[in-house]
Enzyme design. Sequence first.
Site, PDB file in Angstrom:
ATOM      1  N   ASP A   1     -50.027   7.781   1.689  1.00 21.99           N
ATOM      2  CA  ASP A   1     -51.438   7.407   1.593  1.00 21.99           C
ATOM      3  C   ASP A   1     -51.818   6.410   2.693  1.00 21.99           C
ATOM      4  OD1 ASP A   1     -50.121   5.200   0.576  1.00 21.99           O
ATOM      5  OD2 ASP A   1     -51.151   5.199  -1.361  1.00 21.99           O
ATOM      6  N   SER A   2     -50.833   6.054   3.529  1.00 17.28           N
ATOM      7  CA  SER A   2     -51.116   5.308   4.752  1.00 17.28           C
ATOM      8  C   SER A   2     -52.071   6.065   5.655  1.00 17.28           C
ATOM      9  CB  SER A   2     -49.816   5.020   5.503  1.00 17.28           C
ATOM     10  OG  SER A   2     -49.064   6.214   5.690  1.00 17.28           O
TER      11      SER A   2
ATOM     12  N   ASP B   1     -47.169  10.933  -1.518  1.00 19.88           N
ATOM     13  CA  ASP B   1     -47.622   9.744  -2.236  1.00 19.88           C
ATOM     14  C   ASP B   1     -48.652  10.092  -3.303  1.00 19.88           C
ATOM     15  OD1 ASP B   1     -46.250   7.529  -1.321  1.00 19.88           O
ATOM     16  OD2 ASP B   1     -47.679   7.057   0.259  1.00 19.88           O
TER      17      ASP B   1
ATOM     18  N   LYS C   1     -44.044  10.069  -4.822  1.00 22.22           N
ATOM     19  CA  LYS C   1     -43.735   8.636  -4.773  1.00 22.22           C
ATOM     20  C   LYS C   1     -44.843   7.850  -5.450  1.00 22.22           C
ATOM     21  CE  LYS C   1     -43.943   6.205  -0.834  1.00 22.22           C
ATOM     22  NZ  LYS C   1     -44.890   5.104  -1.180  1.00 22.22           N
TER      23      LYS C   1
ATOM     24  N   GLU D   1     -45.934   3.640  -6.778  1.00 22.37           N
ATOM     25  CA  GLU D   1     -45.675   2.235  -6.490  1.00 22.37           C
ATOM     26  C   GLU D   1     -45.558   1.394  -7.753  1.00 22.37           C
ATOM     27  OE1 GLU D   1     -48.194   2.146  -2.271  1.00 22.37           O
ATOM     28  OE2 GLU D   1     -48.599   0.654  -3.813  1.00 22.37           O
TER      29      GLU D   1
ATOM     30  N   GLU E   1     -39.989  -2.051   0.452  1.00 24.41           N
ATOM     31  CA  GLU E   1     -40.859  -2.467   1.557  1.00 24.41           C
ATOM     32  C   GLU E   1     -40.997  -3.977   1.613  1.00 24.41           C
ATOM     33  OE1 GLU E   1     -45.263  -1.644   3.566  1.00 24.41           O
ATOM     34  OE2 GLU E   1     -44.646  -0.522   1.771  1.00 24.41           O
TER      35      GLU E   1
END
Length: 275
Positions: A55-56, A94, A123, A125, A192
């Site tokens: 999602d970057s 993501d 993925k 978070e 991260e």
Amino acid sequence: MPSQTHESTTRSPITLHRLRELHRSGEKLTMLTCYDATFARVLDEAGVEMLLVGDSLGMVLQGHSSTLPVTLEEMAYHVRAVAAGNKTAWIVGDLPFASYQQSPEQAMQSAATLMQAGAHMVKLEGGGWTTETVRFLSERGVPVCAHLGLTPQSVHALGGYRIQGQTDEAAATIRAHSKALFEAGAAMMVFELMPSELAAEITRLLPIPTIGIGAGVDCSGQVLVLHDMLGITRGKLPRFVKNFMEGYAGIDEAVSAYVAEVKTLSFPDNSIHGY
């Protein structure tokens, strides 16, 4: 100067079983973000094991100041594009902000959208409340990569892009979350922006691969944002980022150099942290 490997023309498709084999053998794993078919082909041919449709893309492609505006539909579009160009790499998609926080059932629907678009793994978070979601997904056959440390979707709650796990209490929380997520079925974890000593400790304790970004050389593998490592991102970059285009004639060679440096522990530098 490393030569272009074109490894994807000879290697079998990367599976979760193969990633586990490489991890058990001690070979470092490589991952880069990828958002389209053309770069998917380049990265796959250079021998990158995992393509992260992150999602970057909200920041890299769309010009936002964070990942928060990215929608599930946009993520599925880019997963589909990456899958079209990829031959053998493992694709991780993501789950974007607000696509899994409501309930495990919502997370399952979102994961199904990305996997039907071509992702092999999703993925998500955070730790704590995500444990039950990871268990729900993994029990239903969805491979899950957890993400701890700096979690960009929580950037406002974290007070910005800061190193996480620096105090004893914060480090203990990350340890506890990583253990709980593994026990819930997470097949991989991204660490991260956390102290390299903490990432190394958890990597030794967990039998699953850990992928670091700003978390030191002792993780099981590394990931970078593609545009950062190619030196085309403008503005301030994290200090742990390296421009792999320096000294190479083309993108193929730069990506091959990244793969080689991760495999030989030449990258990253444990002494460099932070943004």
